[in-house]
Design a protein around this motif. Structure first.
Motif, PDB file in Angstrom:
ATOM      1  N   VAL A  22     -27.197 -75.221 -12.293  1.00  0.00           N
ATOM      2  CA  VAL A  22     -27.674 -74.703 -11.117  1.00  0.00           C
ATOM      3  C   VAL A  22     -28.963 -73.594 -11.683  1.00  0.00           C
ATOM      4  CG1 VAL A  22     -26.860 -73.111  -9.468  1.00  0.00           C
ATOM      5  CG2 VAL A  22     -25.573 -75.167  -9.950  1.00  0.00           C
ATOM      6  N   ALA A  23     -28.345 -72.809 -12.659  1.00  0.00           N
ATOM      7  CA  ALA A  23     -29.041 -71.925 -13.071  1.00  0.00           C
ATOM      8  C   ALA A  23     -30.630 -72.100 -13.420  1.00  0.00           C
ATOM      9  CB  ALA A  23     -28.735 -71.129 -14.556  1.00  0.00           C
ATOM     10  N   ARG A  24     -30.951 -73.305 -14.050  1.00  0.00           N
ATOM     11  CA  ARG A  24     -32.202 -73.890 -14.119  1.00  0.00           C
ATOM     12  C   ARG A  24     -32.784 -74.087 -12.832  1.00  0.00           C
ATOM     13  NH1 ARG A  24     -29.421 -76.682 -18.287  1.00  0.00           N
ATOM     14  NH2 ARG A  24     -29.737 -78.626 -17.088  1.00  0.00           N
ATOM     15  N   LEU A  25     -32.046 -75.077 -11.815  1.00  0.00           N
ATOM     16  CA  LEU A  25     -32.528 -75.180 -10.441  1.00  0.00           C
ATOM     17  C   LEU A  25     -32.825 -73.917  -9.669  1.00  0.00           C
ATOM     18  CD1 LEU A  25     -30.210 -78.283  -9.602  1.00  0.00           C
ATOM     19  CD2 LEU A  25     -32.599 -78.228 -10.186  1.00  0.00           C
ATOM     20  N   VAL A  26     -32.212 -73.032  -9.873  1.00  0.00           N
ATOM     21  CA  VAL A  26     -32.908 -71.941  -9.206  1.00  0.00           C
ATOM     22  C   VAL A  26     -33.754 -70.915  -9.863  1.00  0.00           C
ATOM     23  CG1 VAL A  26     -30.517 -71.675  -7.598  1.00  0.00           C
ATOM     24  CG2 VAL A  26     -30.757 -70.519  -9.950  1.00  0.00           C
ATOM     25  N   ASP A  27     -34.455 -71.658 -10.907  1.00  0.00           N
ATOM     26  CA  ASP A  27     -35.445 -71.063 -11.719  1.00  0.00           C
ATOM     27  C   ASP A  27     -34.880 -69.681 -12.442  1.00  0.00           C
ATOM     28  OD1 ASP A  27     -38.076 -71.182 -12.317  1.00  0.00           O
ATOM     29  OD2 ASP A  27     -38.830 -69.596 -11.017  1.00  0.00           O
ATOM     30  N   MET A  28     -33.780 -69.785 -12.843  1.00  0.00           N
ATOM     31  CA  MET A  28     -33.399 -68.488 -13.981  1.00  0.00           C
ATOM     32  C   MET A  28     -33.920 -69.102 -15.417  1.00  0.00           C
ATOM     33  SD  MET A  28     -29.540 -67.539 -12.624  1.00  0.00           S
ATOM     34  CE  MET A  28     -29.716 -66.151 -13.280  1.00  0.00           C
ATOM     35  N   ARG A  29     -34.491 -68.143 -16.035  1.00  0.00           N
ATOM     36  CA  ARG A  29     -35.220 -68.371 -17.369  1.00  0.00           C
ATOM     37  C   ARG A  29     -34.455 -68.251 -18.367  1.00  0.00           C
ATOM     38  NH1 ARG A  29     -40.964 -65.975 -16.559  1.00  0.00           N
ATOM     39  NH2 ARG A  29     -39.491 -64.079 -15.922  1.00  0.00           N
ATOM     40  N   THR A  35     -47.051 -56.631 -10.959  1.00  0.00           N
ATOM     41  CA  THR A  35     -46.026 -56.670 -11.708  1.00  0.00           C
ATOM     42  C   THR A  35     -46.240 -57.394 -13.141  1.00  0.00           C
ATOM     43  OG1 THR A  35     -44.321 -57.086  -9.716  1.00  0.00           O
ATOM     44  CG2 THR A  35     -43.641 -58.044 -12.035  1.00  0.00           C
ATOM     45  N   ALA A  36     -45.855 -57.050 -14.356  1.00  0.00           N
ATOM     46  CA  ALA A  36     -46.236 -57.789 -15.428  1.00  0.00           C
ATOM     47  C   ALA A  36     -45.002 -58.651 -15.799  1.00  0.00           C
ATOM     48  CB  ALA A  36     -46.270 -56.623 -16.714  1.00  0.00           C
ATOM     49  N   HIS A  37     -45.235 -59.942 -16.056  1.00  0.00           N
ATOM     50  CA  HIS A  37     -44.133 -60.989 -16.415  1.00  0.00           C
ATOM     51  C   HIS A  37     -44.272 -61.101 -18.242  1.00  0.00           C
ATOM     52  CE1 HIS A  37     -43.039 -62.139 -12.251  1.00  0.00           C
ATOM     53  NE2 HIS A  37     -44.343 -61.848 -12.082  1.00  0.00           N
ATOM     54  N   VAL A  38     -43.302 -60.641 -18.698  1.00  0.00           N
ATOM     55  CA  VAL A  38     -43.195 -60.412 -20.156  1.00  0.00           C
ATOM     56  C   VAL A  38     -42.363 -61.756 -20.902  1.00  0.00           C
ATOM     57  CG1 VAL A  38     -43.300 -58.860 -22.221  1.00  0.00           C
ATOM     58  CG2 VAL A  38     -43.673 -57.981 -19.913  1.00  0.00           C
ATOM     59  N   PRO A  42     -36.845 -67.427 -26.515  1.00  0.00           N
ATOM     60  CA  PRO A  42     -37.617 -66.274 -25.835  1.00  0.00           C
ATOM     61  C   PRO A  42     -36.796 -65.850 -24.802  1.00  0.00           C
ATOM     62  CG  PRO A  42     -38.508 -68.300 -25.174  1.00  0.00           C
ATOM     63  CD  PRO A  42     -37.476 -68.517 -26.502  1.00  0.00           C
ATOM     64  N   LEU A  43     -36.803 -64.452 -24.617  1.00  0.00           N
ATOM     65  CA  LEU A  43     -36.336 -63.750 -23.335  1.00  0.00           C
ATOM     66  C   LEU A  43     -37.552 -63.447 -22.173  1.00  0.00           C
ATOM     67  CD1 LEU A  43     -34.035 -61.066 -24.963  1.00  0.00           C
ATOM     68  CD2 LEU A  43     -33.386 -62.790 -23.068  1.00  0.00           C
ATOM     69  N   HIS A  44     -37.229 -63.516 -20.892  1.00  0.00           N
ATOM     70  CA  HIS A  44     -37.888 -63.018 -20.085  1.00  0.00           C
ATOM     71  C   HIS A  44     -37.695 -61.998 -19.027  1.00  0.00           C
ATOM     72  CE1 HIS A  44     -39.962 -67.204 -21.084  1.00  0.00           C
ATOM     73  NE2 HIS A  44     -38.943 -67.571 -21.195  1.00  0.00           N
ATOM     74  N   PHE A  45     -38.627 -61.232 -18.921  1.00  0.00           N
ATOM     75  CA  PHE A  45     -38.434 -60.073 -18.081  1.00  0.00           C
ATOM     76  C   PHE A  45     -39.632 -59.518 -17.224  1.00  0.00           C
ATOM     77  CE2 PHE A  45     -39.405 -58.346 -21.834  1.00  0.00           C
ATOM     78  CZ  PHE A  45     -40.121 -57.052 -21.739  1.00  0.00           C
ATOM     79  N   SER A  46     -39.405 -58.938 -16.021  1.00  0.00           N
ATOM     80  CA  SER A  46     -40.643 -58.282 -15.546  1.00  0.00           C
ATOM     81  C   SER A  46     -40.660 -56.781 -15.271  1.00  0.00           C
ATOM     82  CB  SER A  46     -40.623 -58.990 -14.160  1.00  0.00           C
ATOM     83  OG  SER A  46     -40.630 -60.199 -14.059  1.00  0.00           O
ATOM     84  N   VAL A  47     -41.559 -55.914 -15.306  1.00  0.00           N
ATOM     85  CA  VAL A  47     -41.746 -54.586 -15.368  1.00  0.00           C
ATOM     86  C   VAL A  47     -42.821 -54.254 -14.178  1.00  0.00           C
ATOM     87  CG1 VAL A  47     -40.447 -54.110 -17.513  1.00  0.00           C
ATOM     88  CG2 VAL A  47     -42.902 -54.341 -17.500  1.00  0.00           C
TER      89      VAL A  47
END
Length: 387
Positions: free
Chosen positions: A233-240, A319-322, A333-338
């Motif tokens: 489910v996490a992948r299907l709701v686009d959690m990276r 927004t920067a997607h890092v 890799p970890l993904h986050f936005s600031v």
């Protein structure tokens, strides 16, 4: 079974289109069906409307049974009070907006139809455009006519099948606001099919995640997108940020459960029911990945700190997607936005060292990914992580 006028759906079949889906929707509620192409969303909508007859299951609206596979009940589509809005609008091109709306009002006496149609066009902000034909209306205006026509049937259920995908982004945003306002006065179950998670989160009270015709999770958008029941489910709701780990221990006094991730340890909210040594999947939404600022200490920077190197930075608007490659596990890799100005102030760029904290309140623990063998690096076999 739910309320007296609710929609209750339970559909099952193995072929030609696999289905194992069950959900309910209350009057005044918007329920979004989400999932990848081929997940059965539109088939389920057609089964509710009566244009598709599954092998087994039940479709009920209040006390009325529209479909019962065991009893052999199948109410034909024209006898179901369903309002349907398609992505292609499906308006009659030779009719005016008023004519399109009145065309669905065969249940009303002729003398009452025009006044009701005008009231509905006013409800969707098209007053004054009653005499225009579809070719003289914008895409957004045509979609509003389609909504008014669907409501003109005085439906017991309103079905929206990818209703905004054929209009441009600016028009889509306006329609979102109007549908959000409109749902306050709709006293019927509303089922929305969409592939757009932002759309589902914005418009729906609840969402159902489907895959291969099977219901994987149902709940509020916040629950589904922050507390998925599985890595699937996490992948299907686009959690990276989806990984594997192992339960190392519990501290009931502090209310934390410690997990091992690759060569480091993390603290999450207490889950004492998980035995020490249990393999599990875990996820952290990118909003709970907090950048340590260079100009002053970040709030909670001692909480699950992860140091690494910026692998990529993608500005989208402001927004920067890092993507950060952790020093202890560069392959995870970890993904986050600031905000973009924060990224610039902190000098973020590919190759630059950076540290983040993974807030324990956002780390969600789940059963280990199905069929996933223990992985020493903490990754989930079969999952390709972007970046």
């Amino acid at each position: 079974m739910t309320g007296a006028r609710s929609l209750d759906v339970a559909l099952r079949q193995s072929a030609p289109i696999p289905l194992d889906a069950a959900f309910s929707c209350e009057p005044g509620e918007v329920l979004a069906l989400v999932g990848p192409s081929g997940s059965g969303k539109s088939t389920i909508l057609r089964a509710i409307a009566g244009t598709y007859r599954p092998t087994e299951g039940l479709v009920k609206v209040g006390r009325a049974t529209w479909f019962d596979g065991a009893a052999g009940t199948h109410v034909p589509a024209h006898r179901r009070r369903v309002g349907m809005v398609f992505q292609s609008y499906a308006l009659f091109p030779h009719m005016t907006a008023l004519g399109n709306v009145t065309a669905g009002m065969g249940h009303l006496p002729p003398a009452e139809r025009e006044a009701r149609a005008r009231a509905l066009l006013d409800l969707v902000h098209l007053s004054g455009l009653e005499a225009r034909r579809p070719g003289e209306l914008s895409g957004g205006q045509q979609q509003r006519v389609a909504v008014a026509r669907a409501l003109g049937r005085e439906p017991e259920v309103l079905l929206l099948d990818e209703p905004f995908s054929a209009v441009d982004k600016a028009t889509r945003q306006r329609l979102y606001r109007e549908i959000a306002e409109l749902r306050r006065v709709l006293d019927m179950p509303v089922v929305l099919v969409t592939h757009d998670l932002d759309e589902a989160t914005m418009l729906a009270n609840r969402m159902v995640v489907l895959h291969h015709g099977r219901t994987l999770q149902a709940g509020t958008p916040e629950a589904v997108t922050h507390r998925p029941v599985s890595a699937e489910v996490a992948r299907l709701v686009d959690m990276r940020n989806v990984f594997e780990g192992t339960v190392l221990g519990h501290d009931t006094d502090r209310g934390v459960t410690t997990i091992g991730w690759a060569e480091t340890t993390l603290e999450a909210g207490a889950r004492p029911e998980l035995a020490v040594g249990t393999r599990l999947s875990w996820v952290v939404p990118d909003g709970f990945v907090v950048l340590h600022r260079r100009d002053r200490p970040s709030r909670g920077e001692r909480e699950n700190p992860v140091a690494g190197t910026v692998d990529s930075l993608l500005p989208i608007g402001q927004t920067a997607h890092v993507t950060l490659r952790p020093a202890h596990a560069p392959g995870l890799p970890l993904h986050f936005s600031v905000p973009l100005h924060v990224a610039r102030r902190n000098g973020l760029a590919p190759g630059v060292p950076a540290t983040v904290s993974l807030l324990g309140s956002g780390i969600h623990l789940m059963p280990a990914a199905s069929g996933a063998a223990p992985a020493p690096d903490g990754s989930i076999p079969g999952v390709v992580t972007p970046g």
